[in-house]
Design an enzyme around this catalytic site. Structure first.
Site, PDB file in Angstrom:
ATOM      1  N   HIS A 277       7.837  -0.703  -4.237  1.00 52.10           N
ATOM      2  CA  HIS A 277       8.870   0.047  -4.963  1.00 52.10           C
ATOM      3  C   HIS A 277      10.230  -0.096  -4.277  1.00 52.10           C
ATOM      4  O   HIS A 277      11.001   0.870  -4.179  1.00 52.10           O
ATOM      5  CB  HIS A 277       8.483   1.530  -5.069  1.00 52.10           C
ATOM      6  CG  HIS A 277       7.340   1.799  -6.005  1.00 52.10           C
ATOM      7  ND1 HIS A 277       7.506   1.895  -7.372  1.00 52.10           N
ATOM      8  CD2 HIS A 277       6.019   1.979  -5.774  1.00 52.10           C
ATOM      9  CE1 HIS A 277       6.328   2.138  -7.938  1.00 52.10           C
ATOM     10  NE2 HIS A 277       5.410   2.177  -6.988  1.00 52.10           N
ATOM     11  N   ASP A 340       2.628   4.017  -2.193  1.00 50.53           N
ATOM     12  CA  ASP A 340       1.775   3.801  -3.363  1.00 50.53           C
ATOM     13  C   ASP A 340       2.059   2.448  -4.001  1.00 50.53           C
ATOM     14  O   ASP A 340       3.138   1.879  -3.818  1.00 50.53           O
ATOM     15  CB  ASP A 340       1.989   4.909  -4.391  1.00 50.53           C
ATOM     16  CG  ASP A 340       3.410   4.939  -4.930  1.00 50.53           C
ATOM     17  OD1 ASP A 340       4.348   4.739  -4.127  1.00 50.53           O
ATOM     18  OD2 ASP A 340       3.600   5.147  -6.135  1.00 50.53           O
ATOM     19  N   GLU A 341       1.107   1.956  -4.758  1.00 53.57           N
ATOM     20  CA  GLU A 341       1.273   0.775  -5.616  1.00 53.57           C
ATOM     21  C   GLU A 341       1.915  -0.407  -4.898  1.00 53.57           C
ATOM     22  O   GLU A 341       2.746  -1.123  -5.462  1.00 53.57           O
ATOM     23  CB  GLU A 341       2.064   1.150  -6.874  1.00 53.57           C
ATOM     24  CG  GLU A 341       1.329   2.182  -7.725  1.00 53.57           C
ATOM     25  CD  GLU A 341       2.124   2.651  -8.928  1.00 53.57           C
ATOM     26  OE1 GLU A 341       1.516   2.938  -9.969  1.00 53.57           O
ATOM     27  OE2 GLU A 341       3.367   2.761  -8.820  1.00 53.57           O
ATOM     28  N   ALA A 342       1.504  -0.621  -3.638  1.00 51.82           N
ATOM     29  CA  ALA A 342       2.036  -1.745  -2.856  1.00 51.82           C
ATOM     30  C   ALA A 342       1.193  -2.987  -3.151  1.00 51.82           C
ATOM     31  O   ALA A 342       0.610  -3.604  -2.244  1.00 51.82           O
ATOM     32  CB  ALA A 342       2.029  -1.400  -1.371  1.00 51.82           C
ATOM     33  N   HIS A 343       1.142  -3.367  -4.421  1.00 54.17           N
ATOM     34  CA  HIS A 343       0.248  -4.443  -4.853  1.00 54.17           C
ATOM     35  C   HIS A 343       0.687  -5.813  -4.343  1.00 54.17           C
ATOM     36  O   HIS A 343      -0.121  -6.749  -4.322  1.00 54.17           O
ATOM     37  CB  HIS A 343       0.163  -4.474  -6.381  1.00 54.17           C
ATOM     38  CG  HIS A 343      -0.242  -3.170  -6.998  1.00 54.17           C
ATOM     39  ND1 HIS A 343      -1.209  -2.361  -6.442  1.00 54.17           N
ATOM     40  CD2 HIS A 343       0.201  -2.532  -8.119  1.00 54.17           C
ATOM     41  CE1 HIS A 343      -1.358  -1.276  -7.188  1.00 54.17           C
ATOM     42  NE2 HIS A 343      -0.506  -1.351  -8.201  1.00 54.17           N
TER      43      HIS A 343
END
Length: 536
Positions: A277, A340-343
């Protein structure tokens, strides 16, 4: 729907000096002697009080009422705040005075009752006086919010109303279940001004919310000035979802928000989301990218595509500078580092990044908060993980979080299919998203934080928080429509004893809030699950 007003309470703390000049009140006016409206029972407020002992004659605010305080600044501040609420609608002078007396509205700090703790209060109402007693100023302030709700809803109007202004007789003794009762506002996907944030703070305070989590950075916008990296805010914050104008807070503006929240006894928890993000930061400084090439600014709504370059030393110079400067202007205990959401970050890199970043937070005197993916690394001692999974999140992921909780990590519960306020109420809701499902009012209320996460000790639960992501929200009216009426239920989950939890009772108390929201000029969703007053 009424036009939104600038927060009426803005700057009421400046009234303290003037309010200290008191005079004997005049005799009750003719309007004071009108037939009283139905008196709100002591147990009809939101959140539900811990203990209510009704009885005796009501107290009535009149033109002769004084607000009696002691000489401490903290109590005088609460008295000035209360006067700022009551004066416009009652038309009464309501002097705030330290003169002794057994009548009026009395605000008292006393250390005698340890059971009240840091945020509890006792409100006693009778024919001659209403007395609010607490051990700390926060408790006194929360007691004032209960007093507001016990008065007719017209007390929230910003012009003089006919009254009268009765308060039911009896005693409320009230303490919170949890110490973390939060609301998160995403100012990154769409930017909200200082006054818009203050408006939301005032709405949160009415329901005894004590934590404001500000999501200050994301792919679409960087919203806080950082002197060491001066391009972050003016360039990284120059746009928003959909390509509209962005914005950012100067340090002075951020301090103003923090001060205002503090005057309402909310602690601000700032969030800088990382390592993912981070497109707004990456677009601002090429050297933060692994290939040294800055991507364009992003105005879409996809997630998981950006990452700080974990192997570059400059990344940690950047993180240190940002955390140092933000910690210096944040008096609260916590700093949220996202996670979060550190894809686009490998698991190994994620673990290595968190091992380096968490000590930086501690170095600058703050406690780490992160989204629950932090538990996939090694949470620092005393860290808090914010759980945002769903009821049907995998058992393995839930157990990872629960294991961290058993090992000392604190939990703040924000299950997305319960308390994400940006989830649509129904398929027809014009705002919001539905990736976590449709969340009507009952679903957001009908769960128990203490028993929600299997395997997590109840003692690890620090509280609850209702996040509001703003991909589809751009105005205060939008915020209010998605937050209300769900937010008061989350506040009740955080404050009220589990023994008071009852949907059928709650929905009636919630419905009674509608005239108050109307008086405050607020927007809200008229859920068919709630028996709203006739004509609304």
């Amino acid at each position: 729907m009424r036009q939104h007003r600038t927060p009426r309470l803005l700057g009421t703390l400046l009234l303290v000096a003037a309010a200290g000049i008191s005079a004997v009140g005049a005799a009750p006016s003719a309007s004071d002697r009108t037939v009283p409206p139905p008196v709100t029972p002591l147990d009809r407020v939101v959140p539900a009080p811990a203990s209510v002992d009704p009885g005796g004659p009501p107290y009535r605010i009149t033109s002769g009422t004084r607000i009696r305080v002691d000489r401490s600044k903290e109590v005088r501040d609460v008295g000035a705040y209360l006067a700022g609420v009551l004066r416009p609608s009652t038309g009464y002078r309501l002097p705030v005075t330290a003169d002794p007396g057994g009548d009026g509205i009395r605000l008292r700090i006393t250390r005698e009752d340890a059971r009240l703790g840091a945020e509890g209060y006792r409100l006693t109402s009778g024919k001659g006086a209403v007395t609010i007693t607490a051990r700390e100023p926060a408790g006194l302030f929360h007691g004032v919010q209960t007093l507001r709700q016990l008065l007719p809803a017209a007390v929230e109007e910003d012009s003089e109303q006919p009254g009268p202004w009765p308060v039911a007789g009896g005693t409320v003794t009230d303490t919170p279940r949890y110490g973390w009762r939060g609301a998160m506002l995403d100012v990154s996907r769409h930017f909200f001004t200082v006054d818009q944030v203050k408006r939301y703070i005032d709405q949160l305070a009415l329901y005894k919310i004590n934590t404001l989590h500000l999501h200050l950075s994301d792919d679409q916008g960087w919203r806080i000035a950082v002197d060491s990296w001066p391009r972050l805010a003016p360039y990284g914050g120059s746009t928003s979802v959909g390509g509209g104008p962005g914005g950012h807070y100067t340090k002075a503006q951020y301090k103003d928000i923090v001060r205002y929240a503090g005057s309402r006894h909310l602690e601000v928890v700032p969030e800088i989301d990382m390592p993912g993000h981070t497109n707004a930061a990456l677009a601002s400084y090429p050297e933060l990218n692994c290939d040294g090439v800055a991507p364009p600014l992003y105005t879409g709504t996809e997630v998981g595509f950006s990452s700080l370059c974990v192997d570059k030393p400059v990344t940690y110079d950047f993180v240190d500078d940002v955390i140092r400067e933000l910690a210096a202007i944040t008096p609260g205990r916590y700093l949220h580092i996202g996670g979060d959401e550190a894809h686009s970050t490998s698991h190994e890199d994620y673990v290595a990044f968190m091992e380096k970043v968490q000590p930086v937070v501690a170095k600058y005197g703050k406690t780490v908060v992160g989204w629950h993916q932090l538990t996939g690394a090694a949470p620092a001692k005393g860290a808090v993980a914010q759980y945002w999974g769903l009821d049907d999140t995998s058992a393995a992921e839930k157990e990872q979080v629960a294991a961290a909780a058993r090992n000392g990590t604190g939990l703040v519960l924000s299950p997305a299919d319960r308390v994400y306020l940006d989830m649509k109420y129904t398929a027809d809701t014009p705002l919001g998203q539905d990736w976590a499902g449709l969340v009507e009012v009952r679903r957001s209320y009908d769960w128990d934080p203490g028993a929600y996460l299997p395997g997590a000790p109840a003692s690890a639960v620090r509280g609850v928080e209702a996040p509001l992501w703003t991909e589809t929200l751009a105005t205060s009216s939008d915020i209010e429509y998605m937050a209300f009426p769900r937010l008061p239920g989350v506040a009740e989950l955080g404050w009220s004893p589990a023994s008071t939890h009852d949907w059928d009772d709650y929905r009636v108390r919630l419905a009674a809030q509608a005239p108050r929201w109307d008086a405050l000029g607020m927007n809200y969703y008229r859920s068919p699950q709630v028996p709203w007053p006739t004509g609304r």
